[in-house]
Design a protein around this motif. Structure first.
Motif, PDB file in Angstrom:
ATOM      1  N   ILE A 129       0.983  -1.384  -0.093  1.00 18.45           N
ATOM      2  CA  ILE A 129       0.119   0.002  -0.111  1.00 18.45           C
ATOM      3  C   ILE A 129       1.037   1.167   0.388  1.00 18.45           C
ATOM      4  O   ILE A 129       1.796   1.207   0.704  1.00 18.45           O
ATOM      5  CB  ILE A 129      -1.031  -0.094   1.282  1.00 18.45           C
ATOM      6  CG1 ILE A 129      -2.031   1.002   1.210  1.00 18.45           C
ATOM      7  CG2 ILE A 129      -0.461  -0.075   2.630  1.00 18.45           C
ATOM      8  CD1 ILE A 129      -3.166   0.881   1.741  1.00 18.45           C
ATOM      9  N   MET A 131       1.054   5.117   0.448  1.00 16.28           N
ATOM     10  CA  MET A 131       0.212   6.279   0.786  1.00 16.28           C
ATOM     11  C   MET A 131       1.119   7.405   1.031  1.00 16.28           C
ATOM     12  O   MET A 131       1.258   8.650   0.353  1.00 16.28           O
ATOM     13  CB  MET A 131      -0.476   6.167   2.238  1.00 16.28           C
ATOM     14  CG  MET A 131      -1.520   5.276   2.399  1.00 16.28           C
ATOM     15  SD  MET A 131      -2.324   5.163   3.778  1.00 16.28           S
ATOM     16  CE  MET A 131      -1.932   3.805   4.460  1.00 16.28           C
ATOM     17  N   THR A 132       2.325   7.084   1.631  1.00 16.83           N
ATOM     18  CA  THR A 132       3.325   8.183   2.042  1.00 16.83           C
ATOM     19  C   THR A 132       3.789   8.874   0.679  1.00 16.83           C
ATOM     20  O   THR A 132       4.452   7.984  -0.147  1.00 16.83           O
ATOM     21  CB  THR A 132       4.434   7.623   3.234  1.00 16.83           C
ATOM     22  OG1 THR A 132       3.675   7.102   4.107  1.00 16.83           O
ATOM     23  CG2 THR A 132       5.520   8.533   3.557  1.00 16.83           C
ATOM     24  N   GLY A 137       3.825  12.450   5.222  1.00 15.52           N
ATOM     25  CA  GLY A 137       3.374  11.206   5.729  1.00 15.52           C
ATOM     26  C   GLY A 137       2.175  11.402   6.706  1.00 15.52           C
ATOM     27  O   GLY A 137       1.213  10.952   6.370  1.00 15.52           O
ATOM     28  N   SER A 138       2.687  11.744   7.910  1.00 16.94           N
ATOM     29  CA  SER A 138       1.476  12.069   8.867  1.00 16.94           C
ATOM     30  C   SER A 138       0.320  12.712   8.461  1.00 16.94           C
ATOM     31  O   SER A 138      -0.951  12.549   8.647  1.00 16.94           O
ATOM     32  CB  SER A 138       1.975  12.906  10.179  1.00 16.94           C
ATOM     33  OG  SER A 138       3.213  12.143  10.826  1.00 16.94           O
ATOM     34  N   PHE A 162       9.227   5.250   1.286  1.00 22.07           N
ATOM     35  CA  PHE A 162       9.114   4.136   2.441  1.00 22.07           C
ATOM     36  C   PHE A 162       7.841   3.160   2.126  1.00 22.07           C
ATOM     37  O   PHE A 162       7.273   2.859   3.009  1.00 22.07           O
ATOM     38  CB  PHE A 162       8.656   5.012   3.430  1.00 22.07           C
ATOM     39  CG  PHE A 162       9.391   6.140   3.745  1.00 22.07           C
ATOM     40  CD1 PHE A 162      10.924   6.128   3.508  1.00 22.07           C
ATOM     41  CD2 PHE A 162       9.064   7.357   4.734  1.00 22.07           C
ATOM     42  CE1 PHE A 162      11.687   7.150   3.718  1.00 22.07           C
ATOM     43  CE2 PHE A 162       9.964   8.382   4.930  1.00 22.07           C
ATOM     44  CZ  PHE A 162      11.052   8.504   4.573  1.00 22.07           C
ATOM     45  N   SER A 164       6.630  -0.269   1.979  1.00 22.56           N
ATOM     46  CA  SER A 164       6.783  -1.741   2.525  1.00 22.56           C
ATOM     47  C   SER A 164       6.531  -2.774   1.206  1.00 22.56           C
ATOM     48  O   SER A 164       5.445  -2.638   0.857  1.00 22.56           O
ATOM     49  CB  SER A 164       6.062  -2.336   3.734  1.00 22.56           C
ATOM     50  OG  SER A 164       6.576  -1.272   4.674  1.00 22.56           O
ATOM     51  N   ILE A 362      11.061   1.336  14.532  1.00 20.78           N
ATOM     52  CA  ILE A 362      10.134   1.623  13.508  1.00 20.78           C
ATOM     53  C   ILE A 362       8.696   1.677  14.254  1.00 20.78           C
ATOM     54  O   ILE A 362       7.967   2.708  13.619  1.00 20.78           O
ATOM     55  CB  ILE A 362      10.212   0.845  12.345  1.00 20.78           C
ATOM     56  CG1 ILE A 362       9.528   1.420  11.158  1.00 20.78           C
ATOM     57  CG2 ILE A 362       9.850  -0.409  12.467  1.00 20.78           C
ATOM     58  CD1 ILE A 362       9.854   2.921  10.912  1.00 20.78           C
ATOM     59  N   THR A 369       2.617   7.596  13.546  1.00 19.63           N
ATOM     60  CA  THR A 369       3.498   8.090  14.899  1.00 19.63           C
ATOM     61  C   THR A 369       3.132   8.089  16.131  1.00 19.63           C
ATOM     62  O   THR A 369       1.589   8.261  16.081  1.00 19.63           O
ATOM     63  CB  THR A 369       4.214   9.117  14.413  1.00 19.63           C
ATOM     64  OG1 THR A 369       3.589  10.381  14.606  1.00 19.63           O
ATOM     65  CG2 THR A 369       5.142   9.534  13.234  1.00 19.63           C
ATOM     66  N   GLU A 371       3.089  10.300  18.067  1.00 20.04           N
ATOM     67  CA  GLU A 371       2.290  11.709  18.502  1.00 20.04           C
ATOM     68  C   GLU A 371       1.136  11.655  17.814  1.00 20.04           C
ATOM     69  O   GLU A 371       0.146  12.247  18.322  1.00 20.04           O
ATOM     70  CB  GLU A 371       3.499  12.765  17.717  1.00 20.04           C
ATOM     71  CG  GLU A 371       4.797  12.567  18.550  1.00 20.04           C
ATOM     72  CD  GLU A 371       5.716  11.779  18.172  1.00 20.04           C
ATOM     73  OE1 GLU A 371       5.403  11.081  17.260  1.00 20.04           O
ATOM     74  OE2 GLU A 371       6.774  11.348  19.126  1.00 20.04           O
TER      75      GLU A 371
HETATM   76  C1  LIG Z   1      10.388   0.991   7.578  1.00 20.41           C
HETATM   77  C2  LIG Z   1       9.001   1.870   6.858  1.00 20.41           C
HETATM   78  C3  LIG Z   1       7.978   1.084   6.293  1.00 20.41           C
HETATM   79  C4  LIG Z   1       6.742   1.965   6.040  1.00 20.41           C
HETATM   80  N1  LIG Z   1       5.928   1.447   5.265  1.00 20.41           N
HETATM   81  C5  LIG Z   1       4.841   2.270   4.594  1.00 20.41           C
HETATM   82  C6  LIG Z   1       3.858   1.692   3.801  1.00 20.41           C
HETATM   83  O1  LIG Z   1       4.179   0.298   3.406  1.00 20.41           O
HETATM   84  N2  LIG Z   1       3.120   2.556   3.145  1.00 20.41           N
HETATM   85  C7  LIG Z   1       3.093   3.836   3.286  1.00 20.41           C
HETATM   86  O2  LIG Z   1       2.007   4.639   2.656  1.00 20.41           O
HETATM   87  N3  LIG Z   1       3.916   4.346   4.231  1.00 20.41           N
HETATM   88  C8  LIG Z   1       4.945   3.562   4.791  1.00 20.41           C
HETATM   89  N4  LIG Z   1       5.874   4.118   5.474  1.00 20.41           N
HETATM   90  C9  LIG Z   1       5.836   5.580   6.144  1.00 20.41           C
HETATM   91  C10 LIG Z   1       5.184   5.786   7.406  1.00 20.41           C
HETATM   92  O3  LIG Z   1       3.820   5.486   7.663  1.00 20.41           O
HETATM   93  C11 LIG Z   1       5.457   7.424   7.651  1.00 20.41           C
HETATM   94  O4  LIG Z   1       6.832   7.433   7.706  1.00 20.41           O
HETATM   95  C12 LIG Z   1       5.036   7.654   9.098  1.00 20.41           C
HETATM   96  O5  LIG Z   1       3.488   7.807   9.002  1.00 20.41           O
HETATM   97  C13 LIG Z   1       5.353   9.260   9.250  1.00 20.41           C
HETATM   98  O6  LIG Z   1       5.190  10.081   8.195  1.00 20.41           O
HETATM   99  P1  LIG Z   1       6.847  10.818   7.977  1.00 20.41           P
HETATM  100  O7  LIG Z   1       7.734  10.070   7.740  1.00 20.41           O
HETATM  101  O8  LIG Z   1       6.414  11.665   6.739  1.00 20.41           O
HETATM  102  O9  LIG Z   1       6.919  11.709   9.242  1.00 20.41           O
HETATM  103  P2  LIG Z   1       6.341  13.217   9.431  1.00 20.41           P
HETATM  104  O10 LIG Z   1       4.771  13.280   9.142  1.00 20.41           O
HETATM  105  O11 LIG Z   1       7.087  14.225   8.509  1.00 20.41           O
HETATM  106  O12 LIG Z   1       6.435  13.592  10.723  1.00 20.41           O
HETATM  107  C14 LIG Z   1       7.874  13.890  11.410  1.00 20.41           C
HETATM  108  C15 LIG Z   1       7.602  14.084  12.922  1.00 20.41           C
HETATM  109  O13 LIG Z   1       6.649  14.971  13.223  1.00 20.41           O
HETATM  110  C16 LIG Z   1       5.580  14.609  14.196  1.00 20.41           C
HETATM  111  N5  LIG Z   1       4.324  15.147  13.742  1.00 20.41           N
HETATM  112  C17 LIG Z   1       3.733  15.099  12.531  1.00 20.41           C
HETATM  113  N6  LIG Z   1       2.616  15.713  12.790  1.00 20.41           N
HETATM  114  C18 LIG Z   1       2.547  16.147  13.896  1.00 20.41           C
HETATM  115  C19 LIG Z   1       1.190  16.728  14.754  1.00 20.41           C
HETATM  116  N7  LIG Z   1       0.180  16.883  13.947  1.00 20.41           N
HETATM  117  N8  LIG Z   1       1.530  16.710  16.072  1.00 20.41           N
HETATM  118  C20 LIG Z   1       2.683  16.448  16.670  1.00 20.41           C
HETATM  119  N9  LIG Z   1       3.542  15.824  16.023  1.00 20.41           N
HETATM  120  C21 LIG Z   1       3.554  15.780  14.620  1.00 20.41           C
HETATM  121  C22 LIG Z   1       5.647  13.131  13.729  1.00 20.41           C
HETATM  122  O14 LIG Z   1       4.912  12.407  14.954  1.00 20.41           O
HETATM  123  C23 LIG Z   1       7.135  12.788  13.696  1.00 20.41           C
HETATM  124  O15 LIG Z   1       7.660  12.755  14.869  1.00 20.41           O
HETATM  125  C24 LIG Z   1       6.724   3.328   5.980  1.00 20.41           C
HETATM  126  C25 LIG Z   1       7.891   4.135   6.936  1.00 20.41           C
HETATM  127  C26 LIG Z   1       8.757   3.205   7.144  1.00 20.41           C
HETATM  128  C27 LIG Z   1      10.074   4.045   8.024  1.00 20.41           C
END
Ligand SMILES: Cc1cc2nc3c(=O)[nH]c(=O)nc-3n(C[C@H](O)[C@H](O)[C@H](O)COP(=O)(O)OP(=O)(O)OC[C@H]3O[C@@H](n4cnc5c(N)ncnc54)[C@H](O)[C@@H]3O)c2cc1C
Length: 391
Positions: A129, A131-132, A137-138, A162, A164, A362, A369, A371
Motif C-alpha cells: 500500500i 500512501m506516504t 506522511g502524517s 518508504f 513496504s 520503527i 507515529t 504523536e
Molecule cells: C520501514 C518503513 C515502512 C513503511 N511502510 C509504509 C508503507 O507500506 N506504506 C506507506 O504508505 N507508508 C509507509 N511508511 C511511512 C510511514 O507510515 C511514515 O513514515 C509515517 O506515517 C510518518 O510520516 P513521515 O515519515 O512523513 O513523518 P512526518 O509526518 O514528517 O513526521 C515527523 C515528526 O513530526 C511529528 N508530527 C507530525 N505531525 C504532527 C502533529 N500533528 N502533532 C505532533 N507531531 C506531529 C511526527 O510524529 C514525527 O515525529 C513506512 C515507513 C518506514 C520507515
C-alpha cells in the motif's frame, strides 16, 4: 519463567491447534532463512507461496476466492505471534494479508476481487500500500500524487516513498488526489509492470533488513477506469475505515516482539554469570524482569480484549490508537532493557536481541507515529484541533 503463571488467554481449541501448525511452519520453513533474507534485503517471494499453500494468507477472504472465511482476528493474531517468535518482525506477510487484504475485501468490486484475490491468497502476488510521499506522511491529506480522469482512463503522476514490499510487491494500492480540495483522495489498484510505473531506491534502513522498503514513481501511468478501488473521492474515508484493524495489527506485532525479547532475555540472564553468580540473581535483574512481566501481562489483556471487540466490529478508533501507542512504546522500553541485560553482546548484530532492538524502533513511527496516536486520543478526549489526521 519457572513457577510464574501468567493469565490464561482466550483461544478456541481450533486456534490452539492452528498455533501448533503456525509454530511448526515458522520454525522449520522460515526461521532458517531469516539471516539470508536480511543479507539480501527482502523475504523470498516463495515464502508467500508456502504460506498460501498452507492457507495462511488473507485467511478472512471468502471461500469463492480461495480463502478460508476465517474472520476471527485471533487466527491472524496467533499467526503473527508465532511469526515473530520464530522469525522476527521483518516477514511482512501480515501487511500483505491484514493491511492491504482488507481493502480488497471491503472496497473491491466482484470483478476486482475475482481478478486479484485468488493470487493474493495463494501468495503469487504480494500486496503493498502506497500512501506516504517524500513531502508528507502524517499529513496524508497533503499528498501530491494525482490521478486525472481522462474520460476513458486515469492518468497517474507522482511519487511515493518508504513503501513496504515496495520491491517484491506485485499489486499496489495507491492513494492519489482526484480533486483540488484538501483530502480529496481516491484509491487505485496498480499492477507491477504497468507502463510508466517504476521503482526507485531499495532503501537502506537501520533495522528490518529482511523487509524491502522502496520509492515508487508514476510517470504518466495510464490506468483503466476499473483500477479505481472504492468510491472516487472517498479514499480518505476508506483509509479511515481500515485504521482500527491496521493499528490493532501493529499493536499485536509490537507486543509479540516485546514478549519474544523478554523470553530470550529470561534465558540469557540464567546463563550469563558475573561476580560468581548468574545475572538473574541480582536484585536489580529480578525487579526489572518482574516489572516487565507485569507490564507485558497487563498489555496482553488489553490487546486480547481489543481483538475480541474488533471481531464484533466494536473496536473504537480511540482504543485502537491507544493500543498502537501503548504497545509500541512498551516494545521500545522492553527492547532497551533487554539489550542492557545482554551487556556488550546485546550491541552485536550477530546477537538476536541487538537486531530486534533496531527492528523495534520503527514501531513508534510507521502506521501512524506515537504523536499522531496521542493526537487522536487527545481529540477523543475533546481536546484541541478536530481536523482528521492520518494513521
Ligand atoms: C520501514 C518503513 C515502512 C513503511 N511502510 C509504509 C508503507 O507500506 N506504506 C506507506 O504508505 N507508508 C509507509 N511508511 C511511512 C510511514 O507510515 C511514515 O513514515 C509515517 O506515517 C510518518 O510520516 P513521515 O515519515 O512523513 O513523518 P512526518 O509526518 O514528517 O513526521 C515527523 C515528526 O513530526 C511529528 N508530527 C507530525 N505531525 C504532527 C502533529 N500533528 N502533532 C505532533 N507531531 C506531529 C511526527 O510524529 C514525527 O515525529 C513506512 C515507513 C518506514 C520507515
Amino acid at each position: 519463567m519457572a513457577g510464574y503463571q501468567t493469565l490464561e488467554r482466550d483461544f478456541t481449541p481450533e486456534q490452539e491447534q492452528f498455533r501448533d501448525s503456525a509454530r511448526k511452519i515458522m520454525e522449520q520453513e522460515f526461521a532458517p532463512q531469516v539471516m539470508r533474507w536480511r543479507e539480501q534485503g527482502f523475504v523470498d517471494p516463495e515464502a508467500y507461496k508456502v504460506l498460501g499453500e498452507n492457507g495462511m494468507l488473507l485467511m478472512f477472504a471468502d471461500e469463492e476466492y480461495g480463502g478460508l472465511g476465517l474472520r476471527d482476528l485471533r487466527f491472524v493474531q496467533v499467526l503473527q505471534e508465532e511469526t515473530i517468535r520464530a522469525c522476527g518482525v521483518g516477514f511482512f506477510h501480515n501487511a500483505h494479508s491484514m493491511l492491504c487484504g482488507p481493502y480488497l475485501d471491503h472496497f473491491a468490486t466482484p470483478e476486482q476481487k475475482a481478478k486479484y484475490l485468488p493470487k493474493a491468497i495463494s501468495g503469487e502476488t504480494i500486496l503493498a500500500i502506497a500512501m506516504t510521499e517524500p513531502d508528507t506522511g502524517s499529513d496524508l491529506a497533503a499528498i501530491r500524487t494525482r490521478a486525472e480522469d481522462k474520460g476513458n482512463h486515469w492518468q497517474l503522476n507522482g511519487a511515493k516513498t518508504f513503501i513496504s514490499n515496495g520491491i517484491t510487491g506485485g499489486l499496489f494500492i495507491v492513494a492519489a488526489k482526484t480533486g483540488d480540495k484538501r483530502g480529496q483522495i481516491s484509491l487505485f489498484l496498480l499492477e507491477d509492470g504497468t507502463e510508466g510505473f517504476s521503482r526507485g531506491k531499495h532503501l537502506k534502513k537501520i533495522g528490518l533488513h529482511d523487509q524491502d522498503t522502496a520509492e515508487l514513481f508514476f510517470d504518466n501511468v495510464i490506468l483503466p477506469k476499473d483500477a479505481l478501488l472504492g468510491q472516487e473521492g472517498q479514499g480518505f474515508a476508506h483509509m479511515g475505515e481500515m485504521l482500527a484493524v491496521e493499528r490493532l495489527m501493529s499493536a499485536i506485532t509490537s507486543l509479540a516482539h516485546a514478549q519474544t525479547a523478554f523470553d530470550i532475555t529470561s534465558e540469557y540472564i540464567l546463563e550469563r554469570r558475573a561476580f560468581g553468580k548468574p545475572i538473574a540473581a541480582f536484585q536489580n535483574t529480578r525487579l526489572r524482569m518482574a516489572e516487565m512481566r507485569t507490564e507485558l501481562d497487563a498489555m496482553q489483556s488489553f490487546i486480547d480484549r481489543c481483538a475480541l471487540l474488533a471481531n464484533e466490529g466494536r473496536l473504537t478508533p480511540d482504543a485502537a490508537a491507544a493500543a498502537k501507542y501503548a504497545t509500541s512504546e512498551l516494545e521500545g522500553q522492553v527492547l532497551d532493557r533487554c539489550v542492557q541485560f545482554h551487556g556488550g553482546s546485546g550491541y552485536m548484530d550477530e546477537v538476536r536481541i541487538a537486531r530486534m532492538y533496531a527492528d523495534a524502533r520503527i514501531s513508534r513511527i510507521y502506521a501512524g507515529t506515537s504523536e499522531i496516536m496521542l493526537e487522536i486520543i487527545g481529540r477523543g478526549l475533546g481536546l484541541g484541533d478536530p481536523r482528521p489526521k492520518r494513521g
